[in-house]
Scaffold this motif. Structure first.
Motif, mmCIF file in Angstrom:
data_model
loop_
_atom_site.group_PDB
_atom_site.id
_atom_site.type_symbol
_atom_site.label_atom_id
_atom_site.label_comp_id
_atom_site.label_asym_id
_atom_site.label_seq_id
_atom_site.Cartn_x
_atom_site.Cartn_y
_atom_site.Cartn_z
ATOM 1 N N ASP A 71 48.396 26.879 34.196
ATOM 2 C CA ASP A 71 47.601 28.029 33.758
ATOM 3 C C ASP A 71 46.325 28.118 34.598
ATOM 4 O O ASP A 71 45.218 27.895 34.107
ATOM 5 N N PRO A 72 46.460 28.446 35.894
ATOM 6 C CA PRO A 72 45.314 28.331 36.813
ATOM 7 C C PRO A 72 44.141 29.243 36.487
ATOM 8 O O PRO A 72 42.998 28.920 36.825
ATOM 9 N N PHE A 73 44.373 30.374 35.827
ATOM 10 C CA PHE A 73 43.303 31.334 35.582
ATOM 11 C C PHE A 73 42.840 31.352 34.131
ATOM 12 O O PHE A 73 41.929 32.095 33.779
ATOM 13 N N GLY A 74 43.467 30.509 33.305
ATOM 14 C CA GLY A 74 43.087 30.436 31.899
ATOM 15 C C GLY A 74 43.644 31.580 31.075
ATOM 16 O O GLY A 74 43.981 32.650 31.593
ATOM 17 N N ARG A 75 43.775 31.353 29.791
ATOM 18 C CA ARG A 75 44.195 32.381 28.826
ATOM 19 C C ARG A 75 45.516 33.046 29.207
ATOM 20 O O ARG A 75 45.765 34.209 28.904
ATOM 21 N N GLN A 76 46.360 32.312 29.933
ATOM 22 C CA GLN A 76 47.675 32.830 30.316
ATOM 23 C C GLN A 76 47.598 34.127 31.134
ATOM 24 O O GLN A 76 48.499 34.966 31.079
ATOM 25 N N LEU A 77 46.529 34.276 31.901
ATOM 26 C CA LEU A 77 46.397 35.455 32.756
ATOM 27 C C LEU A 77 47.293 35.330 33.986
ATOM 28 O O LEU A 77 47.645 34.232 34.416
ATOM 29 N N ASP A 78 47.648 36.486 34.567
ATOM 30 C CA ASP A 78 48.594 36.497 35.686
ATOM 31 C C ASP A 78 47.925 36.261 37.034
ATOM 32 O O ASP A 78 48.607 35.918 38.007
ATOM 33 N N GLY A 79 46.606 36.454 37.122
ATOM 34 C CA GLY A 79 45.964 36.247 38.409
ATOM 35 C C GLY A 79 44.558 36.802 38.434
ATOM 36 O O GLY A 79 43.973 37.135 37.395
ATOM 37 N N LEU A 80 44.012 36.911 39.634
ATOM 38 C CA LEU A 80 42.704 37.536 39.807
ATOM 39 C C LEU A 80 42.773 38.555 40.935
ATOM 40 O O LEU A 80 43.508 38.385 41.906
ATOM 41 N N LEU A 81 42.012 39.613 40.785
ATOM 42 C CA LEU A 81 41.970 40.696 41.761
ATOM 43 C C LEU A 81 40.768 40.477 42.665
ATOM 44 O O LEU A 81 39.634 40.718 42.264
ATOM 45 N N GLY A 82 41.017 39.981 43.879
ATOM 46 C CA GLY A 82 39.946 39.634 44.807
ATOM 47 C C GLY A 82 39.783 40.649 45.921
ATOM 48 O O GLY A 82 40.343 41.749 45.899
ATOM 49 N N MET A 83 39.023 40.247 46.949
ATOM 50 C CA MET A 83 38.574 41.186 47.959
ATOM 51 C C MET A 83 39.649 41.623 48.945
ATOM 52 O O MET A 83 39.464 42.626 49.640
ATOM 53 N N SER A 84 40.763 40.914 49.066
ATOM 54 C CA SER A 84 41.803 41.397 49.976
ATOM 55 C C SER A 84 42.319 42.763 49.527
ATOM 56 O O SER A 84 42.838 43.533 50.339
ATOM 57 N N PHE A 85 42.156 43.086 48.243
ATOM 58 C CA PHE A 85 42.430 44.442 47.746
ATOM 59 C C PHE A 85 41.139 45.236 47.583
ATOM 60 O O PHE A 85 41.019 46.354 48.079
ATOM 61 N N LEU A 99 39.018 40.537 37.221
ATOM 62 C CA LEU A 99 38.304 41.210 38.303
ATOM 63 C C LEU A 99 37.325 40.214 38.914
ATOM 64 O O LEU A 99 36.424 39.726 38.232
ATOM 65 N N ASP A 100 37.500 39.882 40.202
ATOM 66 C CA ASP A 100 36.671 38.843 40.825
ATOM 67 C C ASP A 100 36.288 39.269 42.242
ATOM 68 O O ASP A 100 36.978 38.979 43.211
ATOM 69 N N SER A 101 35.139 39.950 42.352
ATOM 70 C CA SER A 101 34.669 40.413 43.661
ATOM 71 C C SER A 101 34.081 39.281 44.501
ATOM 72 O O SER A 101 33.687 39.495 45.647
ATOM 73 N N GLY A 102 34.021 38.066 43.959
ATOM 74 C CA GLY A 102 33.563 36.913 44.738
ATOM 75 C C GLY A 102 34.695 36.125 45.353
ATOM 76 O O GLY A 102 34.452 35.154 46.077
ATOM 77 N N ALA A 103 35.942 36.528 45.088
ATOM 78 C CA ALA A 103 37.106 35.817 45.625
ATOM 79 C C ALA A 103 37.611 36.525 46.874
ATOM 80 O O ALA A 103 37.700 37.757 46.917
ATOM 81 N N THR A 104 37.960 35.753 47.889
ATOM 82 C CA THR A 104 38.423 36.343 49.142
ATOM 83 C C THR A 104 39.767 37.039 48.971
ATOM 84 O O THR A 104 40.012 38.089 49.565
ATOM 85 N N TYR A 105 40.646 36.461 48.154
ATOM 86 C CA TYR A 105 42.003 36.980 48.045
ATOM 87 C C TYR A 105 42.371 37.367 46.616
ATOM 88 O O TYR A 105 41.865 36.790 45.648
ATOM 89 N N ALA A 129 47.006 50.198 47.661
ATOM 90 C CA ALA A 129 46.928 49.643 49.009
ATOM 91 C C ALA A 129 48.250 48.964 49.327
ATOM 92 O O ALA A 129 48.934 48.457 48.435
ATOM 93 N N GLN A 130 48.603 48.944 50.609
ATOM 94 C CA GLN A 130 49.849 48.334 51.045
ATOM 95 C C GLN A 130 49.562 47.157 51.971
ATOM 96 O O GLN A 130 48.542 47.117 52.669
ATOM 97 N N GLY A 131 50.481 46.192 51.958
ATOM 98 C CA GLY A 131 50.348 45.037 52.849
ATOM 99 C C GLY A 131 49.124 44.194 52.546
ATOM 100 O O GLY A 131 48.341 43.874 53.435
ATOM 101 N N VAL A 132 48.954 43.817 51.270
ATOM 102 C CA VAL A 132 47.751 43.097 50.830
ATOM 103 C C VAL A 132 48.029 41.593 50.767
ATOM 104 O O VAL A 132 49.037 41.167 50.199
ATOM 105 N N ALA A 133 47.124 40.790 51.340
ATOM 106 C CA ALA A 133 47.250 39.329 51.291
ATOM 107 C C ALA A 133 47.058 38.827 49.862
ATOM 108 O O ALA A 133 46.128 39.253 49.163
#
Length: 261
Positions: free
Chosen positions: A227-241, A161-167, A214-218
Motif C-alpha cells: 500500500d505505497p500511497f496509503g488508504r488503498q489509493l491507486d497512485g499519485l498525480l505528479g508533474m509528468s502529467f 494530487l502531488d505537484s512536488g512529485a516528478t512523476y 495528455a498522451q505518452g506520459v511517464a
C-alpha cells in the motif's frame, strides 16, 4: 575504497578512456546505489559511449535521488531531455523541461527554453497529442492530502494530487489493470508513505482528468510494498502529467488547462 575509485574515475575521464571509466562507475554505483552523484557520473559516461538508453536511466535515477525537484538545477532536467532526443523520442524530451519550468514559470519560461521546446515539438510532431482540453474535477480528502479521479488508459483510479512529485506513480495492481507499458531498464528510486522503494518507469498511452488529456506520459510503477500511497489509493498525480497544464485550485476543485507547445 570509494575515494580511490573516485580519483581513478576522474583520471580515466581526463584521458577519455570511457570504457575503463564505466567499469569504475559501475563499482561506485554498486557500492552506494542511493548516491545521486555516482548515478549521474555513470550516466554521463554512458552518454560519452553513445549508450543513450542506459544514460537516460541513470540520469532519471540521479534526479530522483537529488532531493526536492523544485530545487534541482535545470541542467539535470535537460540532460534527461537530451537523451530522449538522442533516442528520437522528441515528445518525451519536452516533459522534463516543462517539469522544470512548472515550479517557477514566471522566471523559467525563457525564450531559450521556448525555442528548445518548439524544436522538439516540430521534430516529434507533438502538438496534436501532447496536451489538450480543459478539465474541472472536484478534490476529495483532507485539506493536506487532496485526492481526485484520474483515468489512465481508460481505467479510472483514485489518486493523490502531488505537484512536488516528478512523476505520476501507481501501484502494480493499477498498472496491470491499465496496461501501462514498462521500460525495465529504467528502474528508479522513490519515496512513499511506506518509506524508500524502487519503481519501474513506464508510459501511459493516455491520462485524463475530466476533459484534460495528455498522451505518452511517464509513469512510475512502485514495487515492493502493498500500500505505497496509503488508504488503498491507486497512485499519485505528479508533474509528468501536471506540467503540461496550467493548474488552478479552488474550494470547488481543480481546473487544468492545456499549455500549447
Amino acid at each position: 575504497n570509494e575515494a580511490l575509485l573516485e580519483r581513478a574515475y576522474i583520471g580515466l575521464k581526463k584521458v577519455s578512456d570511457f570504457s575503463a571509466a564505466l567499469k569504475i562507475a559501475d563499482q561506485l554505483v554498486n557500492s552506494d546505489p542511493a548516491d545521486a552523484q555516482y548515478r549521474y557520473s555513470r550516466g554521463a559516461t554512458y552518454e560519452q559511449l553513445n549508450s543513450y538508453s542506459k544514460a537516460l536511466a541513470d540520469y532519471i535515477a540521479a534526479l530522483q535521488l537529488m532531493g526536492t525537484p523544485s530545487d534541482i538545477a535545470g541542467s539535470q532536467f535537460y540532460d534527461i531531455s537530451r537523451m530522449y532526443a538522442a533516442l528520437g523520442r522528441y515528445c518525451d524530451a519536452i516533459a522534463p523541461i516543462e517539469t522544470f519550468i512548472s515550479f517557477k514559470p514566471a522566471e523559467r519560461r525563457t525564450s531559450q527554453i521556448i525555442k528548445i521546446i518548439s524544436e522538439y515539438a516540430e521534430k516529434g510532431k507533438c502538438d496534436a497529442h501532447y496536451a489538450r482540453g480543459v478539465g474541472r474535477v472536484p478534490l476529495l480528502g483532507a485539506t493536506d492530502v487532496h485526492t481526485l479521479a484520474v483515468v489512465i488508459n481508460g481505467v479510472s483510479g483514485n489518486f493523490i494530487l502531488d505537484s512536488g512529485a516528478t512523476y505520476v506513480a501507481t501501484t502494480p495492481e493499477f498498472a496491470a489493470k491499465a496496461k501501462i507499458s514498462i521500460e525495465t531498464r529504467s528502474q528508479l528510486p522513490m519515496k512513499t508513505v511506506g518509506g524508500a522503494v524502487f519503481a519501474d518507469l513506464g508510459y501511459a498511452t493516455t491520462i485524463s482528468v475530466g476533459n484534460a488529456e495528455a498522451q505518452g506520459v511517464a509513469v512510475a510503477v512502485v514495487r515492493g510494498t502493498n500500500d505505497p500511497f496509503g488508504r488503498q489509493l491507486d497512485g499519485l498525480l505528479g508533474m509528468s502529467f501536471l506540467a503540461r497544464f496550467n493548474l488552478r485550485l479552488s474550494q470547488d476543485g481543480i481546473e487544468l488547462t492545456a499549455i500549447p507547445l
